[in-house]
Write a protein that holds these residues in place. Structure first.
Motif, PDB file in Angstrom:
ATOM      1  N   PHE A 110      80.305  -5.526 115.596  1.00  0.00           N
ATOM      2  CA  PHE A 110      79.691  -6.436 114.769  1.00  0.00           C
ATOM      3  C   PHE A 110      80.857  -7.319 113.852  1.00  0.00           C
ATOM      4  O   PHE A 110      80.493  -7.817 112.783  1.00  0.00           O
ATOM      5  CB  PHE A 110      78.935  -6.060 113.912  1.00  0.00           C
ATOM      6  N   GLY A 111      82.125  -7.292 114.505  1.00  0.00           N
ATOM      7  CA  GLY A 111      83.261  -7.991 113.535  1.00  0.00           C
ATOM      8  C   GLY A 111      84.113  -6.896 112.813  1.00  0.00           C
ATOM      9  O   GLY A 111      85.204  -7.288 112.419  1.00  0.00           O
ATOM     10  N   GLY A 112      83.476  -5.885 112.621  1.00  0.00           N
ATOM     11  CA  GLY A 112      84.358  -4.872 111.693  1.00  0.00           C
ATOM     12  C   GLY A 112      85.629  -4.344 112.232  1.00  0.00           C
ATOM     13  O   GLY A 112      86.130  -3.662 111.601  1.00  0.00           O
ATOM     14  N   LYS A 113      85.573  -4.494 113.642  1.00  0.00           N
ATOM     15  CA  LYS A 113      86.718  -3.881 114.120  1.00  0.00           C
ATOM     16  C   LYS A 113      87.729  -4.912 114.865  1.00  0.00           C
ATOM     17  O   LYS A 113      88.423  -4.880 115.771  1.00  0.00           O
ATOM     18  CB  LYS A 113      86.506  -2.823 115.367  1.00  0.00           C
ATOM     19  N   SER A 114      87.468  -6.184 114.198  1.00  0.00           N
ATOM     20  CA  SER A 114      88.403  -7.287 114.699  1.00  0.00           C
ATOM     21  C   SER A 114      89.811  -7.509 114.034  1.00  0.00           C
ATOM     22  O   SER A 114      90.560  -8.097 114.399  1.00  0.00           O
ATOM     23  CB  SER A 114      87.716  -8.573 114.322  1.00  0.00           C
ATOM     24  N   ASP A 115      89.818  -6.652 112.815  1.00  0.00           N
ATOM     25  CA  ASP A 115      91.246  -6.545 112.097  1.00  0.00           C
ATOM     26  C   ASP A 115      92.203  -5.590 112.677  1.00  0.00           C
ATOM     27  O   ASP A 115      91.609  -4.651 113.257  1.00  0.00           O
ATOM     28  CB  ASP A 115      91.098  -6.651 110.635  1.00  0.00           C
ATOM     29  N   PRO A 116      93.490  -5.655 112.816  1.00  0.00           N
ATOM     30  CA  PRO A 116      94.249  -4.685 112.972  1.00  0.00           C
ATOM     31  C   PRO A 116      94.136  -3.741 111.617  1.00  0.00           C
ATOM     32  O   PRO A 116      94.274  -4.543 110.572  1.00  0.00           O
ATOM     33  CB  PRO A 116      95.780  -5.131 112.968  1.00  0.00           C
ATOM     34  N   PHE A 117      94.112  -2.325 111.521  1.00  0.00           N
ATOM     35  CA  PHE A 117      93.859  -1.638 110.568  1.00  0.00           C
ATOM     36  C   PHE A 117      94.927  -0.661 110.111  1.00  0.00           C
ATOM     37  O   PHE A 117      95.683  -0.231 111.287  1.00  0.00           O
ATOM     38  CB  PHE A 117      92.709  -0.704 110.916  1.00  0.00           C
ATOM     39  N   ASN A 118      95.051  -0.188 108.930  1.00  0.00           N
ATOM     40  CA  ASN A 118      96.178   0.608 108.596  1.00  0.00           C
ATOM     41  C   ASN A 118      96.319   1.729 109.323  1.00  0.00           C
ATOM     42  O   ASN A 118      97.409   2.246 109.703  1.00  0.00           O
ATOM     43  CB  ASN A 118      95.936   1.189 106.987  1.00  0.00           C
ATOM     44  N   HIS A 119      95.069   2.491 109.482  1.00  0.00           N
ATOM     45  CA  HIS A 119      95.229   3.776 110.229  1.00  0.00           C
ATOM     46  C   HIS A 119      96.011   3.804 111.774  1.00  0.00           C
ATOM     47  O   HIS A 119      96.503   4.455 112.205  1.00  0.00           O
ATOM     48  CB  HIS A 119      93.812   4.324 110.360  1.00  0.00           C
ATOM     49  N   GLU A 120      95.591   2.551 112.326  1.00  0.00           N
ATOM     50  CA  GLU A 120      96.313   2.343 113.927  1.00  0.00           C
ATOM     51  C   GLU A 120      97.616   2.434 113.656  1.00  0.00           C
ATOM     52  O   GLU A 120      98.365   3.022 114.477  1.00  0.00           O
ATOM     53  CB  GLU A 120      95.848   1.072 114.329  1.00  0.00           C
ATOM     54  N   ILE A 121      98.146   1.768 112.667  1.00  0.00           N
ATOM     55  CA  ILE A 121      99.768   1.376 112.543  1.00  0.00           C
ATOM     56  C   ILE A 121     100.251   2.730 112.135  1.00  0.00           C
ATOM     57  O   ILE A 121     101.365   3.021 112.649  1.00  0.00           O
ATOM     58  CB  ILE A 121     100.023   0.284 111.599  1.00  0.00           C
ATOM     59  N   VAL A 122      99.788   3.439 110.941  1.00  0.00           N
ATOM     60  CA  VAL A 122     100.375   4.549 110.592  1.00  0.00           C
ATOM     61  C   VAL A 122     100.287   5.690 111.506  1.00  0.00           C
ATOM     62  O   VAL A 122     101.358   6.597 112.038  1.00  0.00           O
ATOM     63  CB  VAL A 122      99.502   5.046 109.190  1.00  0.00           C
ATOM     64  N   ALA A 123      99.141   5.765 112.341  1.00  0.00           N
ATOM     65  CA  ALA A 123      99.160   6.835 113.446  1.00  0.00           C
ATOM     66  C   ALA A 123     100.267   6.758 114.403  1.00  0.00           C
ATOM     67  O   ALA A 123     100.828   7.521 114.773  1.00  0.00           O
ATOM     68  CB  ALA A 123      97.745   6.881 113.870  1.00  0.00           C
ATOM     69  N   ALA A 124     100.569   5.323 114.921  1.00  0.00           N
ATOM     70  CA  ALA A 124     101.491   5.042 115.747  1.00  0.00           C
ATOM     71  C   ALA A 124     103.004   5.347 115.275  1.00  0.00           C
ATOM     72  O   ALA A 124     103.678   6.013 116.034  1.00  0.00           O
ATOM     73  CB  ALA A 124     101.440   3.707 115.814  1.00  0.00           C
ATOM     74  N   ARG A 125     103.311   5.064 113.910  1.00  0.00           N
ATOM     75  CA  ARG A 125     104.700   5.440 113.527  1.00  0.00           C
ATOM     76  C   ARG A 125     104.757   6.928 113.362  1.00  0.00           C
ATOM     77  O   ARG A 125     105.637   7.509 113.664  1.00  0.00           O
ATOM     78  CB  ARG A 125     104.603   4.818 112.146  1.00  0.00           C
ATOM     79  N   MET A 126     103.561   7.716 112.861  1.00  0.00           N
ATOM     80  CA  MET A 126     103.628   8.938 112.999  1.00  0.00           C
ATOM     81  C   MET A 126     103.812   9.692 114.531  1.00  0.00           C
ATOM     82  O   MET A 126     104.633  10.723 114.304  1.00  0.00           O
ATOM     83  CB  MET A 126     102.435   9.628 112.127  1.00  0.00           C
ATOM     84  N   ALA A 127     103.132   9.280 115.221  1.00  0.00           N
ATOM     85  CA  ALA A 127     103.389   9.765 116.665  1.00  0.00           C
ATOM     86  C   ALA A 127     104.833   9.513 117.141  1.00  0.00           C
ATOM     87  O   ALA A 127     105.386  10.507 117.604  1.00  0.00           O
ATOM     88  CB  ALA A 127     102.412   9.002 117.522  1.00  0.00           C
ATOM     89  N   LEU A 128     105.307   8.538 116.630  1.00  0.00           N
ATOM     90  CA  LEU A 128     106.906   8.405 117.100  1.00  0.00           C
ATOM     91  C   LEU A 128     107.902   8.966 116.346  1.00  0.00           C
ATOM     92  O   LEU A 128     108.692   9.647 116.791  1.00  0.00           O
ATOM     93  CB  LEU A 128     107.226   6.667 116.804  1.00  0.00           C
ATOM     94  N   ASP A 129     107.634   9.436 115.006  1.00  0.00           N
ATOM     95  CA  ASP A 129     108.239  10.477 114.317  1.00  0.00           C
ATOM     96  C   ASP A 129     108.166  11.864 114.675  1.00  0.00           C
ATOM     97  O   ASP A 129     109.107  12.564 114.945  1.00  0.00           O
ATOM     98  CB  ASP A 129     107.815  10.327 112.826  1.00  0.00           C
ATOM     99  N   LEU A 130     106.982  12.339 115.257  1.00  0.00           N
ATOM    100  CA  LEU A 130     106.941  13.582 115.514  1.00  0.00           C
ATOM    101  C   LEU A 130     107.016  13.990 116.878  1.00  0.00           C
ATOM    102  O   LEU A 130     107.123  14.969 117.558  1.00  0.00           O
ATOM    103  CB  LEU A 130     105.455  14.124 114.959  1.00  0.00           C
ATOM    104  N   GLY A 131     106.831  12.942 117.754  1.00  0.00           N
ATOM    105  CA  GLY A 131     107.051  13.037 119.287  1.00  0.00           C
ATOM    106  C   GLY A 131     105.797  13.572 119.679  1.00  0.00           C
ATOM    107  O   GLY A 131     105.727  14.349 120.929  1.00  0.00           O
ATOM    108  N   ARG A 132     104.658  13.388 119.176  1.00  0.00           N
ATOM    109  CA  ARG A 132     103.297  14.374 119.416  1.00  0.00           C
ATOM    110  C   ARG A 132     101.951  13.092 119.302  1.00  0.00           C
ATOM    111  O   ARG A 132     102.283  12.424 118.415  1.00  0.00           O
ATOM    112  CB  ARG A 132     103.260  15.529 118.669  1.00  0.00           C
ATOM    113  N   PRO A 133     101.282  13.321 120.157  1.00  0.00           N
ATOM    114  CA  PRO A 133     100.033  12.453 120.014  1.00  0.00           C
ATOM    115  C   PRO A 133      99.290  12.697 118.809  1.00  0.00           C
ATOM    116  O   PRO A 133      99.370  13.849 118.139  1.00  0.00           O
ATOM    117  CB  PRO A 133      99.032  12.952 121.196  1.00  0.00           C
TER     118      PRO A 133
END
Length: 849
Positions: A255-278
């Motif tokens: 309904f429009g609420g998932k149209s922005d890029p969100f903090n949690h998406e970016i932070v999870a991606a950075r954390m995965a790169l740092d840890l080498g784990r999903p």
């Protein structure tokens, strides 16, 4: 027990029959969804996967003094942490509002703003670790409302924008409105308030980031816009875009609420790169309320001039938006509160002033109907007031003055087909309006309202000349068709529309279509599910790709059968001669014949919207290839003693162009009705200040489903739905949008019905019983029987952008000295000087622009 909703669809006259298009068929994802096989983001699991939680601000505006992880690090299973220092690059959905950090590095701007992240082996451990993080804040002055934003230039919530806490200011005039008001015989001036509300999807936001190889990453996320999420990840993480893959998982509502890029998406991606784990993160319902991005609260002042027969001579709309703490789609939202006023009725002169303010609340953004329900609410109520003052039936004041098809509006929007007349006639007839309006017993009333919406935004968020949607087909010897498209299925049925268009053109069964969607590595770019763009834009791209595949196969089969390609029919999984249906081959055989002749079979299709005629600054918001239209009549019963009211029946007609799948269309129409009823009856994203802390506190009043009221099954009245079909040449098979338009008339129709029932006006939403009672009390005291705002704040809208209307010549560009030119003569699109009267009568230049 309430009777089931009714549905009535009229088939266009003189149209050829289709095999799939226009007939109800089962969704291609129906079995998976009802059996639980559909895998949403939170259903995903990977080897060695860990869980992340965000630490969110508990204060609305403050400097971060210290973040202490010492207690969190002692939690069993704790694996890692992040703060804003690790992610200094800003992001945002619009290029002009790159004002968000994945984690706040120094200042928090609303309760819920993320300041840190922790990761642990299990979700419970991650929650425990997040709760153990201690953050020290230095409070800053809180800006809580539009009025405070206008009067509190310091401290600034952001150091960009117009000035102080004003994010965006817009002032545009199309035609000279003052002479229009001088021509009016009745001028109405009203102030309206539309309170903010949130999307309330069944599925909360969820993402899983999976590292791959060296510096490569895949993010699975419940996003409506995988392409824009991909762009934000590349920017903030500093990785080449080719090394990031975003897979948009099926959405349990957006309904429009998932149209922005969100903090949690970016932070999870950075954390995965740092840890080498999903790394997985799933937001709680409370966090979704804090993320928000929902409907802007909007205060409006509307001044409209009318002749005795109800024709509009001029209109001046002022809007003030509470944008919350960040930009989000806010610049576009500001323009949208004014852009679409002109596409329903003939509005020859129009002025729009808008301002968006920053406040210390969760950021607002797009919600179903993005920016248009608020001014439509005011416009349709004011039309009702005008009808009563002029002694005209509210249906007739609309029917007499509809915008004409294939014309250009005062603000340079191109109206193509317009089925609004048929929509009004359907709901008027179905509801018994002519016999019942104004004649029901006191406490019972009918209300009518209309609306219009985009069939896709005419320009992409990042302006370019590339397609807004692409589709690729692969055909092989199995007889199956693989379809690749970046579109996002958010529950609206877009996968089924995509499959149906391809199946219709190639004559194959839906079961022979295999879809691969919303994957930035594997599919062509589609800009996402927003602005009701998917059916029209993706549909046209799919149509082109399928027609190209059909032509490839037809050329090979015609050579094999020794008959002209023009005589070949694709239907029932066969390719055969129209003159002799027995002479033909199966689709599988046809594919083999074509592959032998042409080699590997693959085709592409793409879609770029037609260029808008508007050339002024701001003309990029509002243009659409075509517009959909809706009309609704609502019947209510009001108890004058308590103010309690109930909606008894809704009649809704929607101009769909052509239904790809009527069953899906009915679902979207009635879903819009449901959401509109929620917004007018009870839903509001409300905030309150804590006692004794007025300078540094502002908390969400109801951040859970226990307090945030939304209609239940028992609140939903019977709905009679009419699908008005007048195929539009710009849509695939003539189709228009249905995802957002049917919501727009509901709120003003309810307000107008309450007036018919008890004779008082409530000029704001949601309409609570106490508002009706206060209006009735005022009426009893021989005062105006009305509840709502009474004044619009003083705002300096700055220099007004002056744009001639099409009827005044020109080519859609702004002319700064236009009014001076009107006084002495005006330069037309041909370059010759004309008088003002000649310019007003010369429509040729505008219509050929």
């Amino acid at each position: 027990m309430k009777p089931p909703s009714e549905a009535v669809a009229a088939k266009p006259q003189g149209e050829r029959d289709f095999r799939l298009i226009g007939t109800p068929f089962r969704r291609v994802d129906a079995r998976a969804k009802v059996t639980g096989q559909t895998r949403y983001a939170d259903d995903l699991s990977f080897p060695r996967m860990v869980h992340m939680r965000l630490v969110r601000s508990t204060v609305p505006h403050a400097r971060i003094r210290q973040i202490d992880f010492s207690r969190a690090e002692k939690v069993p299973g704790f694996l890692g942490k992040l703060t804003g220092e690790a992610l200094p690059e800003t992001f945002g959905i619009l290029p002009v509002s790159q004002d968000e950090h994945a984690l706040c590095p120094d200042v928090v701007r609303f309760v819920g703003d993320p300041v840190a992240a922790v990761v642990a082996v299990t979700e419970d451990q991650a929650i425990e670790a997040a709760l153990a993080v201690e953050v020290e804040y230095e409070p800053l002055t809180t800006v809580a409302s539009i009025e405070e934003a206008l009067s509190t230039p310091e401290p600034r919530i952001h150091d960009y924008g117009v000035e102080g806490n004003l994010h965006k200011v817009v002032s545009m005039e199309f035609g000279d409105v003052e002479p229009g008001f001088e021509e009016a015989e009745v001028i109405l001036e009203d102030t309206f308030l539309y309170e903010g509300n949130t999307h309330l999807p069944m599925e909360q936001h969820s993402s899983v980031a999976v590292p791959e190889d060296e510096g490569r990453l895949t993010l699975y996320s419940s996003t409506q816009t995988p392409h824009y999420c991909h762009r934000a990840l590349a920017k903030v993480l500093g990785l080449p875009a080719s090394r990031i893959r975003v897979v948009g998982t099926p959405n349990g509502g957006g309904f429009g609420g998932k149209s922005d890029p969100f903090n949690h998406e970016i932070v999870a991606a950075r954390m995965a790169l740092d840890l080498g784990r999903p790394v997985k993160v799933t937001l709680t319902r409370e966090e979704v309320f804090y993320c928000h991005r929902g409907r802007h609260p909007v205060l409006m002042a509307l001044r409209t001039g009318f002749t005795k027969d109800g024709a509009i001579t001029a209109q001046h709309l002022k809007t003030a938006l509470d944008g919350g703490a960040y930009g989000s789609y806010g610049v576009a939202s500001t323009y949208y509160t004014g852009a679409l006023q002109t596409v329903t009725y003939d509005l020859p002169r129009y002025r729009f002033d808008g301002v968006r303010c920053f406040t210390n609340k969760p950021p607002c953004g797009p919600k179903r109907g993005h920016g248009t329900p608020q001014p439509r609410f005011g416009f349709e109520i004011q039309l009702d007031k005008a009808a009563h003052q002029l002694g005209i039936d509210p249906a007739d004041i609309r029917l007499k003055h509809l915008a004409a098809p294939h014309t250009i509006t005062a603000n340079w929007l191109k109206v193509e087909t317009i089925g609004l007349r048929q929509c009004i006639e359907k709901v008027v007839e179905g509801s018994g309006w002519r016999e019942r309006y104004g004649k029901l017993p006191r406490g019972r009333g009918l209300g009518l309202a209309c609306g219009s919406y985009l069939c896709g935004a005419g320009l992409p968020i990042y302006w370019n000349h590339m397609p807004q949607s692409g589709v690729m087909l692969k055909l092989d010897r199995s007889g199956g068709v693989a379809v690749f498209c970046g579109e996002s299925e958010i529950g609206q049925g877009s996968d089924s529309v995509l499959a149906a268009i391809v199946a219709e053109v190639l004559g194959v069964d839906l079961l022979d279509i295999r879809l691969c969607v919303a994957d930035t590595d594997l599919t062509p770019v589609d800009l996402g599910s927003y602005s009701s763009r998917v059916t029209l834009m993706m549909g046209n791209a799919a149509l082109q790709a399928a027609q190209r595949a059909r032509d490839l196969i037809a050329s090979a089969v015609s050579k094999k059968l020794e008959i002209p390609a023009s005589r070949l029919v694709f239907a029932e999984n066969r390719v055969f001669d129209a003159a002799d249906p027995e002479q033909g081959v199966t689709f599988q055989e046809a594919s083999i014949i074509a592959e032998a002749l042409h080699g590997t079979l693959a085709t592409t299709g793409s879609y770029i919207p037609p260029r808008s005629p508007g050339r002024y600054r701001g003309a990029g918001v509002g243009p659409s290839p075509t517009y959909s239209y809706s009309a609704s009549v609502v019947e209510v019963e009001v108890d004058p003693d308590t103010g309690l009211y109930e909606v008894h029946h809704v009649w809704m007609a929607h101009d769909i162009g052509r239904s790809i799948n009527p069953a899906l269309v009915m679902g979207q129409v009635e879903g819009g009705v449901y959401m509109g009823l929620g917004e007018v009856l009870m839903e509001e994203q409300a905030f309150r200040r804590l006692p004794k802390r007025l300078s540094d506190s502002l908390v969400h009043k109801m951040p859970s489903l226990l307090e945030y009221k939304s209609p239940t099954f028992h609140d939903m009245p019977p709905v009679t739905t009419y699908l008005v079909e007048d195929p539009d040449a710009l849509g695939p098979f003539g189709a228009k949008e249905v995802g957002q338009g049917p919501l727009l008339p509901i709120m003003p129709a309810v307000a107008n019905a309450i007036f018919d029932a008890v004779g008082v006006r409530v000029d704001q939403t949601p309409i609570h019983p106490h508002m009706i009672l206060e209006a009735l009390a005022a009426q009893a005291n021989e005062e105006e029987g009305r509840y709502g705002p009474t004044a619009f704040p003083e705002v300096d809208f700055g220099e007004t952008l002056l744009v001639p209307t099409p009827e005044q010549g020109g080519d859609g560009r702004a002319i700064n000295s236009w009014k001076e030119q009107l006084r002495s003569g005006m330069r037309s699109s041909t370059g010759t000087m004309t008088t003002r009267d000649e310019a007003l009568s010369n429509k040729k230049g505008a219509l050929t622009t």
